[in-house]
Design a protein around this motif. Sequence first.
Motif, short mmCIF file in Angstrom:
data_model
loop_
_atom_site.label_atom_id
_atom_site.label_comp_id
_atom_site.label_asym_id
_atom_site.label_seq_id
_atom_site.Cartn_x
_atom_site.Cartn_y
_atom_site.Cartn_z
N LEU A 1 2.77 9.02 -8.01
CA LEU A 1 2.25 9.04 -6.24
C LEU A 1 0.81 9.67 -6.06
CD1 LEU A 1 2.27 8.84 -3.12
CD2 LEU A 1 3.26 11.19 -2.80
N LEU A 2 0.40 10.67 -7.64
CA LEU A 2 -0.68 11.59 -6.06
C LEU A 2 -2.01 10.25 -7.35
CD1 LEU A 2 0.25 14.58 -10.05
CD2 LEU A 2 0.19 14.20 -7.23
N LEU B 1 -0.64 6.34 6.49
CA LEU B 1 0.77 7.38 6.92
C LEU B 1 0.13 7.76 8.38
CD1 LEU B 1 3.37 8.62 7.71
CD2 LEU B 1 2.24 10.85 6.31
N LYS B 2 -1.21 7.88 8.83
CA LYS B 2 -1.79 8.57 10.01
C LYS B 2 -2.03 6.98 10.75
CE LYS B 2 -6.25 10.04 11.99
NZ LYS B 2 -7.64 10.61 11.42
N ASP C 1 0.41 -1.29 -0.07
CA ASP C 1 -0.01 0.01 -0.14
C ASP C 1 0.85 1.07 -0.36
OD1 ASP C 1 -2.08 -1.56 0.17
OD2 ASP C 1 -2.90 -1.30 1.92
N ILE C 2 1.85 1.07 0.50
CA ILE C 2 2.98 2.46 0.28
C ILE C 2 4.34 1.84 -0.75
CG2 ILE C 2 2.39 3.27 2.79
CD1 ILE C 2 5.23 2.46 3.89
N SER C 3 4.29 1.02 -1.36
CA SER C 3 5.06 0.91 -2.17
C SER C 3 4.85 1.34 -3.36
CB SER C 3 5.04 -0.72 -2.69
OG SER C 3 6.45 -0.85 -4.00
N VAL C 4 5.31 2.74 -3.31
CA VAL C 4 4.95 3.91 -4.32
C VAL C 4 6.37 4.46 -4.62
CG1 VAL C 4 3.37 5.17 -6.26
CG2 VAL C 4 2.82 3.67 -4.09
N LYS D 1 -4.74 6.86 0.26
CA LYS D 1 -4.28 5.91 0.04
C LYS D 1 -2.96 6.24 0.96
CE LYS D 1 -4.72 1.89 -1.56
NZ LYS D 1 -4.05 0.64 -2.04
N PHE D 2 -1.78 6.91 0.76
CA PHE D 2 -0.69 7.43 1.49
C PHE D 2 -1.35 7.47 2.55
CE2 PHE D 2 3.28 9.61 1.78
CZ PHE D 2 4.36 8.19 1.59
#
Length: 493
Positions: free
Chosen positions: A127-128, A138-139, A118-121, A133-134
């Motif tokens: 990234l946009l 992160l939160k 989910d954060i492998s961008v 989702k990013f």
Amino acid sequence: MNELPVSACFSPSIDTDAQSMLKMLLRTIRDIKNGGEMGFSSVLRRSFSVRSRTVVDMGDKDGELRVFMVAGEVSGDSIASRLMASLKKLSPLPIRFSGVGGPRMSKEGLESLFPMEDISVMGIWELLPHLNKFRVRLKETIEGAILFQPHVVVTVDSKGFSFRLLKQLRARYGWQELNGPLHFHYVAPSFWAWKGGEARLKGLANFVDHILCILPNEEAVCKLNGLDATFVGHPVLEDIFEFNLGKQASPHDLKIEGNSEDFRRKYALSSEVASLEGAAVISLLPGSRLQEVIRMLSIFAHTFDQLKDSIPELITVIHVAPNKHVENYIDGVIRKWPVPAILIPGGHQHLKYDAFSASRIALCTSGTVAMELQLARLPCVIAYRAHILTEWYIQYKAKIPYISLPNILTDSAIIPEALFQACTPTNLASLLMKLMHNKGLQEEQIVAAENVIKLLFPSERIINNLEEQMEWKFPNCTPSMIAASTILRHVKS
């Protein structure tokens, strides 16, 4: 401050602080061996006992050491899992892990807060579409870290996500006037590759307590910019130790030789494929992130479509990253692949190097795999494409002409690179044909590989000195062990 030339940024050295740290680590292990199993905990506690509060002292009052780790890519998952294993070996306290990671970290005891993919961008404009989702992830990671109450937070590479996480965590603890955890980041940002890169290091000291560097001169440059750092060695060297486990190894054994015969038997390949003039097995490594695999695999498919007429006995060995989205995508694409193909699942080190050994050359997307090919001494061509705006940004901001680490370290185009608009099927096919039929070009890469790998290691003089003084053998001086010792011995100011 004047910028260092590229060649000066990678001198194969390790400073006296790192030497002292290594000596303390090895002396501890020697004492444990002499003290026997019953003295394991007491010896380590004595070793870590200092006037100031080390990481171990922080965990001692809780009876455990809590480490929150985050990795966002396949390579980071590998680095972090090895660090987790080394921390468990060295810590005198039980260790509990939490955070975000992949399958290898899971095997070491991490229950990931959410899928690592989910954060492998990577990229700017890439990234946009994933920005919302990013932010959500992160939160969730910040809340998960605060709930876990770690003594240490370790982020691995993925600087976009990692630095936002560390910065916001430090701010949250500051607002609540809490005594927050120590922050470590493993794999320094590539400041040497970008215009103004060194200047941006100064700001990291506000939320990063220590950088674990994987290239030799990064430590010195970080310290010059007020950022505490230690050169621990490049993670790819761990492959050597794992592959040669149980064998007699020395600092000279800086390569991995797979078993090509086993590979051919396993996949029913005739030995004639390796010897016929018009035949070839080519290893293909399309990347580990879904976005780049989708982009690159299409280019590679057309490349092999062009090659099949010139190489009638052409076989592609496609190395699949251990990423479920990548695996599913390649499973679908392979049905229309223009030449016979063999899929190599990710996470199988011996099988990967056996495949390298059975291959004549390789084609890969730029990344860590370029260093693995160096270990295998397999000549290759490196390719890369990104979003057109990301490519423009890279060309505008980059201060070095190469993208692959072997070329950067040698400051020369030893490995052919087909980048951005030059990354076309026609150009790639031409480069592969030239490399495959030119023994001189192959030999240049093989000779350069030995020099490149040496640059990533503490010098032979230091290793010999440690072996002599500490009675500890060379293979134990792994990057992950040095990194783990650095974390455990770090003194909180």
